[in-house]
Design an enzyme around this catalytic site. Structure first.
Site: not given
Lengths: 496, 492, 110
Positions: A80, A155, A179
């Protein structure tokens, strides 16, 4: 020679190990899937095609020289964009770090690479982890591979979307209030938030220090177990990692769940949860009962207070963690600052997106003089009560279950007019971060219009193996995790 | 206040000064002399090229985390033990949030409500009197970097070498009453830290920094009144100058009917005055909250016991012993404790000889000079305590004269040859033999009848002249005391 | 607890946060503050008198490292990402106001 048919990361690992494939063959095959699928879902901010091939060649070279293969040799992974890598940039999907090159790798990345896994790209996300749809990215909007008009969740939306659209990879995401788990649910893949302290946060751009964890997102619980085994364990660079031994998670899966006690959380099925979501999750409970789990109901009396508590605790910690982004030592600096205070004020207002600014403001307020007791301290007391709810439940059961999100993936733009509408989808995930327990989301079915539904299982701190066992047992008995999304890179015609 | 006040506009009138009592507290920051910084492994060393002593952690890079240096914690505990503070059984770090370019994370990891040490005292001498100042607390924190204000440019430059260096903040109670006391307290605090090996406390290098809180009140009152904070005090003497100025300023304000404003003022050493800090004065809201990246610290009895072992005596305890048990004057005791190695050396000498004053004289007058000249510590000179004691005993016994002893001194350093051998070789053995002395004195007396006459009449110089003549005849070898005595005997 | 969210409060918090909000942003955040206050009001329903706040989530304590030096980045490494540098220093607009009052920032250093 035909391209290998890859179904999972574990298959790549075993295939490379047995000599069935070279690393180069495996990486090439996966990158081909990525090339077909990613443009339709925009999951990645950066792709490291050349570096990945180089790394693959290097591993093949070592093996041909007779050296031992590292345990995950050839397995492709993404990180990420809030996880530091020496490769490319680490931007947290924020303008304030838009061309920031990390000078050190995150421990989790370093460990995966030391285990022979190959970094293939950086995945898109909500800016600094703040959001539940990946619409708060300053870079691009990621689309859900099941329906590209819909959000992938957030997220870690990019990671989950790519996990659904491409087979054979593992993805590092981060979870502060859901997330990892919520995008996994929206994209029909498996996502694990490890126990707080299980995985090093060194190199994870901090959002909320007492809530953040790095964790794997992949097509199956088994692939998640493979990744977790490589990254878990104490780190001298992170004082919040715990000195708890790391079990062989893959081996643990074989234990199954027969005889384990599973608590269905009464408060996790309130009004706001859509009917079809409830139905799919309750069906999953029945599947577990059929597999030998002892099912009973448990109560979390403070469940309704988790989200307000989360907003206060995460906001406060974030306001302090994001203070360093000021245009002085790295990152974005405003043009022609008139003074120091102008440099700070304009760099930050120009560099941060609206949701980040909102959360920094709330967090600063919550810690400020005169309000600390009424907000931050109060939230920490409620946090204690939430933790107790879990402790009490785990006196009677080994794991608890509920839906991951009250709704399935929603249309892009649907919840952007009111931040609290977005916060509402976190209501079932935030408690696990507040209580520091492990939580996994796995696909347990679909809505009638073919959107994935995720179920969530939590267990005691450091019983990450238990939640993996539940998800794995489910996946041995069902096939939801193998369903094909509209955008999938492993199909010849690349539907989408 | 003396002459210094004469040139100042704010020199208070003698009677005004007497009306008021000063109330002073000092906040001292001590840089620890650990090998590494507080929360990262960068070297902790003064004077490195700018930004060369930094890493992602102390630079506050995204994704980095602090890790506590155990040695810094132990230094803090030892400092607290030395001052008789209560050591916290449970302590933690907190974030102090504010924005400044020398603070890369824009928060400082410090301690707020649970400092590692609470209370304590520092005993010291000031103006010949023994004084005691209470401590409020001692806590650990990380230092900030340095901002350098580039001359002539609208820029400031930031060097983060110092960012993350471990600091002890020592907060005294407002128990000090004069600038001299403040200076003396600061010197003693420094000495304690140096003896413990916790810091080298070098004000020029910034490893000892001091802010002062000052207020005045009518003499006889016990209320605490509005105080000002003085910053930017860079040397021991500036501490006293800054306080003198500020006290004088406050007296003048009060006498003029005004009120003291609570504010922070900077000391300007060039102009010898304090000035309010520039810019809108705004109370800081540091938004303290517990540092979530660090585990709390629990200090148990076992750890404390291990740290207590091997703690040296306090400098003032040494001074008390030197003065009370050994009869040394304050000056000598003070000088001897300034260097812990010297104090220990001196104490080893005392085990071998009771002649404390003689030993002290030799150390202060001869040994220190040699140390300075050769830039060596006392243990590196090649003069073991026993050797110095031997030298002292040689003079005491009359084997050599005092002058002879001073000549002998450089020859015995760095050598293991018996002193007697060196004395013989140098031919400086002092003669006290009765018959020899008598013969020489008789000769001089015979040659100087008029002086002998003067002596009998009571002229003081006569004695010295005759002794001098004997010393000349014997080329300095005669024991002057014996000569004097003999002259007295012979001349009646 | 009845807190009034005023423009002054928002401006004060913005200043503490070093965010130079536009008036539109400030207005939007003012509304957001009110919503958040409403959202967290439910916590007041709980009796927290005898509840200890949960600070550090793990049971560990005394997590230390040894006092051993590791290599530093070096000035070039440290300054590689600097938005502005002057030689081996980070550069910012002048901090302390000079004689003419140019520049300046009311903060003090540590």
């Amino acid at each position: 020679m035909g391209a290998p048919t890859i179904r999972s990361a574990l298959e790549i690992r075993d295939g490379v190990r047995s000599g069935k494939w070279t690393c180069v063959e495996a990486i090439t095959a996966v990158m081909e899937q990525v090339r077909k699928a990613n443009p339709k879902i925009d999951a990645l901010n950066q792709v490291f095609a050349d570096e990945a091939l180089s790394a693959a060649r290097e591993l093949d070279g070592r093996r041909s020289r007779g050296e031992d293969l590292a345990p995950l040799a050839g397995v492709p992974f993404t990180a990420k964009d809030n996880i530091c890598t020496l490769e490319g940039n680490t931007t947290a999907a924020s303008k304030i770090l838009h061309n920031h090159r990390a000078v050190y790798p995150a421990t989790a990345v370093r460990r995966l690479q030391a285990a022979g896994a190959i970094l293939v790209g950086k995945s898109n996300m909500d800016e600094f982890g703040m959001g539940s749809s990946t619409e708060n990215s300053s870079v691009r909007v990621t689309k859900n591979p099941w329906r590209t008009t819909h959000v992938p969740g957030g997220s870690s939306g990019g990671a989950a979307a790519l996990a659904a659209a491409v087979r054979g990879m593992v993805h590092l995401g981060s979870d502060t209030g859901g997330s990892i788990r919520q995008p996994a649910a929206y994209c029909g893949v498996t996502g694990l938030k490890p126990t707080y302290g299980r995985v090093s946060r060194y190199g994870l751009l901090a959002f909320a220090s007492s809530l953040d964890q790095i964790g794997p997102i992949a097509g199956s619980a088994r692939d998640c177990a493979l990744a977790l085994g490589a990254i878990a364990g104490t780190d001298p660079m992170d004082s919040t990692t715990a000195p708890v031994p790391v079990p062989d998670y893959l081996a643990e899966l074989a234990k199954g769940i027969k005889g384990l006690r599973l608590g269905v959380v009464r408060e996790y099925f309130p009004e706001g949860v859509e009917a079809e979501v409830k139905e799919r999750v309750l069906e999953a409970v029945e599947t577990f009962r059929g597999l030998g789990a002892r099912v009973e109901e448990v109560s979390f009396p403070h469940a309704a207070y988790a989200n307000p508590t989360y907003v206060l605790v995460s906001g406060a910690e974030a306001s302090s963690n994001l203070a360093r982004y000021d245009g002085v030592h790295y990152g974005y600096r405003t043009a022609n600052p008139r003074s120091l205070i102008d440099l700070y004020a304009r760099s930050r207002v120009e560099g941060f997106g609206p949701e980040v600014k909102r959360r920094i403001m709330v967090g600063t307020f919550v810690l400020s003089s005169g309000y600390y007791d009424a907000f931050y301290l109060k939230a920490l007391k409620v946090r204690r009560l939430i933790r107790r709810d879990f402790e009490r439940a785990f006196e009677r059961v080994d794991a608890v279950i509920g839906p991951t999100s009250p709704v399935p993936a929603f249309p892009i733009g649907d919840r952007m007019d009111d931040p609290l509408k977005l916060y509402a989808v976190d209501v079932l995930t935030v408690a696990a971060n507040l209580a520091s327990v492990p939580g996994i989301s796995f696909p347990c079915g679909f809505t009638r219009d073919n959107l994935p539904v995720g179920a969530q299982v939590f267990a005691r701190p450091f019983d990450d193996a238990v939640v993996l066992r539940f998800a794995h047992a489910f996946q041995e008995a069902t096939a939801h995790h193998r369903a094909e999304p509209a955008v999938c890179g492993w199909k010849e015609d690349g539907r989408g | 206040m003396g002459d210094r006040a004469a040139g100042r506009a704010s020199a208070p009138h003698g009677s005004d000064a007497a009306k008021y009592e000063s109330v002073i507290g000092l906040e001292v920051h001590v840089q620890l002399s650990t090998r590494t910084k507080m929360f990262c492994r960068c070297q902790n060393r003064f004077g490195a090229p700018p930004n060369s002593q930094t890493c992602p952690v102390c630079l506050g890079h995204p994704g980095t985390l602090p890790v506590i240096n155990r040695a810094a914690v132990e230094s803090a505990v030892r400092a607290g033990l030395a001052c008789g503070s209560e050591i916290a059984r449970y302590t933690k770090f907190d974030r102090k949030n504010y924005y400044y370019p020398d603070l890369p994370k824009n928060y400082q990891i410090s301690q707020y409500d649970l400092p590692i040490c609470a209370g304590g005292v520092v005993d010291f001498f000031s103006g010949g009197r023994r004084r005691r100042v209470g401590l409020v607390r001692i806590h650990l924190e990380e230092d900030a970097g340095k901002n350098i204000h580039a001359a002539g440019l609208p820029e400031s430059h930031v060097d983060l070498n110092r960012a993350g260096v471990p600091l002890l903040e020592v907060v005294s109670a407002p128990d000090l009453r004069t600038p001299e006391e403040a200076g003396a307290y600061l010197k003693m605090l420094r000495l304690i830290m140096v003896h413990l090996g916790v810091s080298d406390c070098n004000m020029e290098e910034g490893s000892l920094r001091c802010d002062a809180n000052v207020s005045i009140r009518p003499r006889g009152s016990d209320q605490l009144e509005t105080r000002t904070e003085i910053k930017n005090i860079n040397s021991f003497s500036f501490v006293m100058s800054a306080l003198e100025y500020e006290i004088g300023r406050q007296i003048e304000v009060r006498e003029g009917g005004g009120k003291i404003v609570q504010e922070t003022r900077l000391y300007d050493s060039a102009r010898d005055e304090t000035r309010p800090m520039r810019g809108k004065e705004e109370a800081h809201d540091y938004r303290y909250f517990p540092e979530p990246d660090l585990a709390p610290i629990e200090i148990d009895e076992g750890w404390l016991a291990r740290l207590r072992e091997g703690m040296p005596p306090l400098p003032i305890a040494r001074m008390d012993r030197y003065m009370n048990e050994c009869g040394l004057p304050y000056y000598d005791a003070d000088v001897l404790v300034q260097d812990r190695q010297v104090a220990e050396y001196f104490e080893e000498c005392l085990k071998l000889s009771p002649s404390a004053k003689a030993l002290s004289n030799w150390l202060i007058n001869e040994v220190f000079g040699l140390m300075n000249q050769q830039k060596l510590g006392i243990r590196e000179l090649g003069l073991p305590p026993g050797r110095l004691v031997e030298l002292v005993q040689s003079v005491e016994s009359g084997t050599v004269s005092k002058a002879g002893g001073r000549d002998l001194f450089p020859r015995i350093v760095g050598s293991t040859r018996p002193i007697a051998e060196i004395v013989a070789e140098m031919g400086i053995a002092q003669v006290s033999d009765d018959s020899f002395i008598r013969r020489e004195v008789e000769a001089v007396v015979a040659e100087n009848p008029s002086v002998v006459e003067d002596l009998r009449k009571g002229k003081k110089n006569a004695q010295n002249f005759l002794v001098g003549q004997v010393m000349r005849r014997t080329k300095g070898k005669a024991n002057p005391a014996a000569v004097s005595e003999m002259i007295g005997k012979i001349t009646g | 607890m009845a807190i009034e969210i005023t423009d002054e409060l928002v401006a004060h918090v913005a200043r503490l946060s070093r965010l130079g909000l536009s008036s539109a942003e400030a207005a939007e955040i003012k509304g957001h503050f009110r919503k958040i206050l409403e959202f967290v009001k439910t916590l007041d329903q709980l009796d927290l008198k005898d509840v200890d706040p949960s600070f550090f989530p793990l049971a560990t304590h005394n997590v230390f490292r040894d006092d051993e030096v590791a290599p530093s980045l070096g000035a070039d490494g440290a300054l590689r990402n600097a938005p502005a540098r002057r030689g081996d220093h980070f550069m910012v607009p002048r901090i302390v106001a000079d004689a003419s009052g140019v520049g300046g920032e009311p903060e003090e250093s540590a």
